[in-house]
Enzyme design. Structure first.
Site, short mmCIF file in Angstrom:
data_model
loop_
_atom_site.label_atom_id
_atom_site.label_comp_id
_atom_site.label_asym_id
_atom_site.label_seq_id
_atom_site.Cartn_x
_atom_site.Cartn_y
_atom_site.Cartn_z
N ARG A 181 -10.63 10.06 1.29
CA ARG A 181 -10.59 10.76 2.58
C ARG A 181 -11.80 11.65 2.76
O ARG A 181 -12.27 11.86 3.88
CB ARG A 181 -9.27 11.53 2.71
CG ARG A 181 -8.08 10.58 2.86
CD ARG A 181 -6.73 11.25 2.84
NE ARG A 181 -5.68 10.25 2.91
CZ ARG A 181 -4.40 10.47 2.63
NH1 ARG A 181 -4.03 11.70 2.25
NH2 ARG A 181 -3.51 9.50 2.70
N GLU B 278 7.60 -6.86 1.39
CA GLU B 278 6.38 -6.79 2.21
C GLU B 278 5.45 -7.96 1.90
O GLU B 278 4.85 -8.57 2.80
CB GLU B 278 5.65 -5.47 1.97
CG GLU B 278 6.37 -4.23 2.48
CD GLU B 278 6.14 -4.00 3.96
OE1 GLU B 278 5.57 -4.88 4.64
OE2 GLU B 278 6.51 -2.91 4.45
N TYR C 111 -14.99 0.84 -7.30
CA TYR C 111 -16.27 1.47 -7.00
C TYR C 111 -17.29 1.26 -8.12
O TYR C 111 -18.46 1.56 -7.95
CB TYR C 111 -16.06 2.96 -6.73
CG TYR C 111 -15.15 3.18 -5.53
CD1 TYR C 111 -15.63 3.03 -4.24
CD2 TYR C 111 -13.80 3.49 -5.70
CE1 TYR C 111 -14.80 3.20 -3.15
CE2 TYR C 111 -12.96 3.66 -4.62
CZ TYR C 111 -13.46 3.50 -3.34
OH TYR C 111 -12.63 3.65 -2.25
N LYS D 271 -2.14 -1.63 -3.72
CA LYS D 271 -2.99 -0.43 -3.69
C LYS D 271 -2.10 0.80 -3.75
O LYS D 271 -1.19 0.92 -2.92
CB LYS D 271 -3.83 -0.43 -2.40
CG LYS D 271 -4.78 0.76 -2.26
CD LYS D 271 -5.57 0.65 -0.96
CE LYS D 271 -6.54 1.82 -0.83
NZ LYS D 271 -7.31 1.76 0.45
N LYS E 101 0.86 -1.18 0.00
CA LYS E 101 0.00 0.00 0.00
C LYS E 101 0.90 1.23 0.00
O LYS E 101 1.66 1.47 0.94
CB LYS E 101 -0.92 0.00 1.22
CG LYS E 101 -1.89 1.18 1.23
CD LYS E 101 -2.81 1.11 2.45
CE LYS E 101 -3.79 2.28 2.48
NZ LYS E 101 -4.67 2.23 3.67
N ARG F 242 1.24 9.93 5.85
CA ARG F 242 1.42 8.55 6.29
C ARG F 242 2.70 7.94 5.72
O ARG F 242 2.80 6.73 5.58
CB ARG F 242 0.19 7.72 5.89
CG ARG F 242 -1.08 8.21 6.57
CD ARG F 242 -2.29 7.40 6.17
NE ARG F 242 -3.45 7.84 6.95
CZ ARG F 242 -4.68 7.98 6.47
NH1 ARG F 242 -4.92 7.73 5.20
NH2 ARG F 242 -5.67 8.37 7.24
N SER G 158 -9.87 5.68 -5.13
CA SER G 158 -10.81 6.77 -5.39
C SER G 158 -10.31 7.77 -6.41
O SER G 158 -11.07 8.26 -7.24
CB SER G 158 -11.12 7.48 -4.07
OG SER G 158 -9.94 8.01 -3.48
#
Length: 323
Positions: free
Chosen positions: A206, A233, A313, A248, A196, A217, A274
């Site tokens: 958000r 990872e 979505y 992602k 991610k 982040r 998004s």
């Protein structure tokens, strides 16, 4: 005679193109992310995500049933609470909005779909980070793992089939797996957000989550410049017992997705986020592309790169087209 080879013969008709397609997108490979807002009395449109809403509990049930009837393979649920605090207590509360909504959908749908839940603290913390903070303001990795374990049990008790630890904490898959097994939820799976990235394209999400994020982040999400780190990872999550792994964003990281698919011996998911969704919607609204064609092309690209599962979505809408 020239040319001796004519590849165009395999493109002559729609039927021929369907027959020779190397990559397909099926409804059952699509997962619909959904937002449910605590205390909402009617669905609330998200301005930066055309066609997507913050659901009430009732509208969530209705939309979930419609999506499953359209043929989607799963639903990924996110909760938007009314109240937040420093430790994200709403995430472990059995009566919190996410866990309540999970119970609603499990009661409504049973095992007719794969019910997934976001396992992260960002939606429940007043600082908007994916973990609890240490006194110096940094995200405390190991203290966060303890909370993730309790969240995992709460979500499994609420009926989730798959839990999606998305905070990019070191050791999060092992912590979630241990908590689930200790509580007797050995059949509850883990969809690891293994790669991610700290992307600029999360903005509309958000908005949907009414994020309280302060700062960024980048100390826990991955640097967009790094591919080898993503593979590390993934390998760690596989060693810790992940049942699926995820990349992602999706569209901007197709090279990463391809590399992950090459090494993974479990299903690989990709999240069309998004901002990627919003770009295509904006281009279509401006008349710069054909909306349906662009959506299906984007989903095909993600599948072609190696995704077995695509979170998007457009899942319900695209599933209806593909049927």
């Amino acid at each position: 005679m020239f040319p001796a080879q004519r590849p165009r013969r395999l493109r002559t008709t729609p039927a021929m193109r369907r027959l020779t397609a190397e990559t397909t997108v099926r409804p059952g490979q699509l997962v619909l992310p959904m937002f449910v807002k605590e205390g909402a009395t009617e669905p609330s449109p998200i301005a930066t995500m055309p066609g997507v809403v913050q659901h009430t509990r009732e509208s969530l049930r209705k939309a979930a049933v419609e999506a499953v009837e359209a043929g989607v393979g799963g639903l990924m649920l996110f909760g938007v609470p009314l109240h937040k605090d420093a430790v994200g207590s709403g995430g472990v509360d059995p009566d919190g909005i996410l866990n309540t909504a999970l119970r609603d959908l499990r009661a409504e749908l049973g095992d007719d779909t794969v019910l997934m839940s976001d396992l992260c603290l960002d939606e429940f913390t007043d600082h908007g980070h994916c973990g609890v903070l240490s006194p110096d303001g940094r995200v405390d990795n190991d203290a966060t793992l303890e909370v993730y374990g309790r969240m995992a049990v709460a979500q499994a008790e609420a009926g989730a089939h798959l839990l999606g630890p998305s905070g990019m904490m070191d050791g999060q898959v092992a912590a979630v797996r241990a908590a689930l097994d200790e509580a007797g939820f050995t059949d509850t799976g883990v969809l690891a957000y293994s790669a991610k990235y700290a992307s600029a394209f999360y903005g509309p999400f958000r908005d949907a989550m009414e994020s309280s994020l302060q700062g960024d982040r980048r100390t826990y999400q991955q640097d967009p410049a790094n591919l080898r780190e993503a593979l590390r990872e993934v390998r760690l999550d596989l060693d810790e017992g992940a049942d699926m792994v995820m990349v992602k964003p999706a569209m901007l990281y197709l090279d990463v997705l391809h590399a992950v698919a090459e090494i993974s011996d479990v299903p690989v998911a990709a999240y069309q986020i998004s901002g990627e969704f919003a770009m295509i919607e904006a281009a279509a609204a401006g008349g710069w592309c054909d909306r349906r064609t662009a959506i299906l092309e984007s989903l095909t690209a993600i599948r072609r790169a190696g995704a077995d599962i695509v979170l998007t979505y457009w899942a319900a809408e695209a599933a209806a087209w593909l049927r």
